[in-house]
Design an enzyme around this catalytic site. Structure first.
Site, short mmCIF file in Angstrom:
data_model
loop_
_atom_site.label_atom_id
_atom_site.label_comp_id
_atom_site.label_asym_id
_atom_site.label_seq_id
_atom_site.Cartn_x
_atom_site.Cartn_y
_atom_site.Cartn_z
N GLU A 134 0.82 -1.21 0.00
CA GLU A 134 0.00 0.00 0.00
C GLU A 134 0.86 1.27 0.00
O GLU A 134 0.40 2.35 0.37
CB GLU A 134 -0.98 0.00 1.18
CG GLU A 134 -1.94 -1.18 1.13
CD GLU A 134 -2.82 -1.30 2.36
OE1 GLU A 134 -2.93 -0.34 3.12
OE2 GLU A 134 -3.41 -2.38 2.55
N ASP A 158 -1.15 -5.55 9.15
CA ASP A 158 -2.23 -4.76 9.71
C ASP A 158 -2.32 -5.05 11.20
O ASP A 158 -2.19 -6.20 11.62
CB ASP A 158 -3.58 -5.13 9.08
CG ASP A 158 -3.74 -4.66 7.66
OD1 ASP A 158 -2.85 -3.94 7.17
OD2 ASP A 158 -4.74 -5.02 7.03
N HIS A 327 -1.40 -0.09 10.53
CA HIS A 327 -0.24 -0.87 10.14
C HIS A 327 0.80 -0.86 11.25
O HIS A 327 0.91 0.10 12.02
CB HIS A 327 0.41 -0.31 8.87
CG HIS A 327 -0.38 -0.53 7.63
ND1 HIS A 327 -0.18 0.20 6.47
CD2 HIS A 327 -1.38 -1.41 7.34
CE1 HIS A 327 -1.01 -0.21 5.53
NE2 HIS A 327 -1.75 -1.19 6.04
#
Length: 389
Positions: A134, A158, A327
């Protein structure tokens, strides 16, 4: 040092025009087909792609890994006339944006992210890369800090779900034990892409305990064990319409671990959060029931931070509730004290940690900024300013 941005269409250009090392790609593909165990496809039967399409997608993601490696490193073996591409970007770390435009159309980047972050690939053991999913530059920097401190591969995950002892009991009938019970539950660390494969804990130390080794200590036996305990599952087409493959494993070893998050606060600058703790091994039937509450095809780690009963570390819930993002970067070992010292050198204040006071070392000049150690850290970092601008 600087940031360089490369549009992801560059990967497609290199695929289309053959700007990659064909021999390296064939070597990587042969290794991947031999070592990567294909797992189950969770998609409904009527939505699943054909075997031929899946084969095509597997070849695509392996080629992505080869090309991204070239973008970071450069490669003198690219075709003639590609002298500019041969140079590469000399990257300390990188990230791949992916969602949503890329993954709505092309296979996801989970295979390249996982393999590059791992301490070996088709060429054997080698220094792990840092490739954040990401394109989370702050998590990528956290991974880079800890890789440079430990010489170990890093986890990208995550910070997904908090499980209290009561919730685990209600969902599974199981009473937590050990560090999970002692610290008020645990946090589910899970992400589709960038977790290093080393994190499954299949490599063993001399006493037979699961470990994540410095990359230069990773043996062929370790590599085989790690790959044997990992499957590659076809992407959930509800998440990734373009398909792809995600690594799937469970961290079954109980290992010391440190989770950090670098946050960028407007008007303040960078601050670091640190949570030392342990990975947790749950009985298989318990783990499966909890794992299925989220994506059952992604790497799964249960993490119990060391809790003090106070403030942000009152329970594992409070750790997650005070975390700055969804995260975290996670390293093997309890390295919080090293991170605090490093941050003082870089003038990055530490806004949250559970490192015992007697292990903390900062420059003596910090004593001039007050007896409140945390406040003094903020004041000193502001006063002296960043080491690198």
């Amino acid at each position: 040092m600087r940031v360089e941005s490369v549009d992801e269409v560059e990967i497609i250009r290199r695929m289309t025009e053959g700007i990659y090392d064909e021999a390296e790609y064939q070597k990587a593909l042969a290794w991947a087909k031999e070592k990567c165990k294909i797992g189950f496809d969770k998609n409904p039967a009527e939505l699943q792609m054909s075997d031929e399409k899946k084969e095509e997608q597997f070849e695509f993601v392996v080629k992505m890994a080869v090309i991204i490696k070239d973008l970071m490193n450069g490669n003198k073996n690219l075709p003639a006339g590609c002298e500019e591409e041969m140079v590469g970007h000399n990257a300390l770390a990188a990230g791949f944006q992916g969602q949503r435009q890329w993954t709505d159309f092309y296979p996801n980047c989970d295979f390249p992210e996982a393999m590059l972050n791992t301490s070996f690939d088709w060429n054997g053991a080698r220094e792990p890369y840092i490739l954040a999913t990401e394109n989370d530059v702050l998590n990528g920097l956290g991974m880079l800090f800890m890789k440079l401190l430990t010489n170990r591969a890093q986890m990208f995950a995550d910070v997904r779900t908090y499980w209290s002892p009561e919730a685990v009991k209600k969902a599974t009938g199981y009473d937590l034990e050990g560090v999970a019970k002692e610290n008020g539950g645990f946090i589910h660390l899970i992400n589709s892409g960038a977790c290093c494969l080393d994190a499954n804990g299949a490599a063993k130390d001399a006493d037979g305990n699961g470990v994540m080794k410095p990359w230069y200590e990773v043996t062929q036996e370790d590599q085989d064990a790690i790959m044997e305990n990992t499957t590659w599952n076809f992407a959930d087409l509800g998440y990734f319409r373009g398909g792809g493959y995600s690594s799937r494993f469970e961290t079954k070893a109980e290992m010391p671990a440190t989770m950090i998050r670098l946050n960028l606060v407007k008007g303040l600058g960078p601050v670091l959060q640190i949570a030392e703790g342990w990975t947790v091994h749950l009985p298989e039937e318990v783990s499966d029931k909890l794992w299925k509450r989220t994506d059952y095809t992604w790497p799964c780690t249960w993490f119990a931070p060391r809790c003090t009963g106070e403030g942000a570390f009152k329970t594992a819930y409070d750790v997650m509730n005070n975390w700055g993002a969804n995260h975290g970067a996670i390293s093997y070992g309890h390295i919080g004290a090293d991170l605090i010292t490093m941050c003082s050198m870089l003038r990055i204040p530490v806004c949250m940690h559970n490192v015992p006071e007697e292990k903390i070392f900062r420059p003596a000049a910090w004593n001039a900024f007050g007896m409140d150690k945390e406040g003094a850290d903020f004041r000193a970092c502001k006063n002296y300013g960043p080491l690198y601008k």
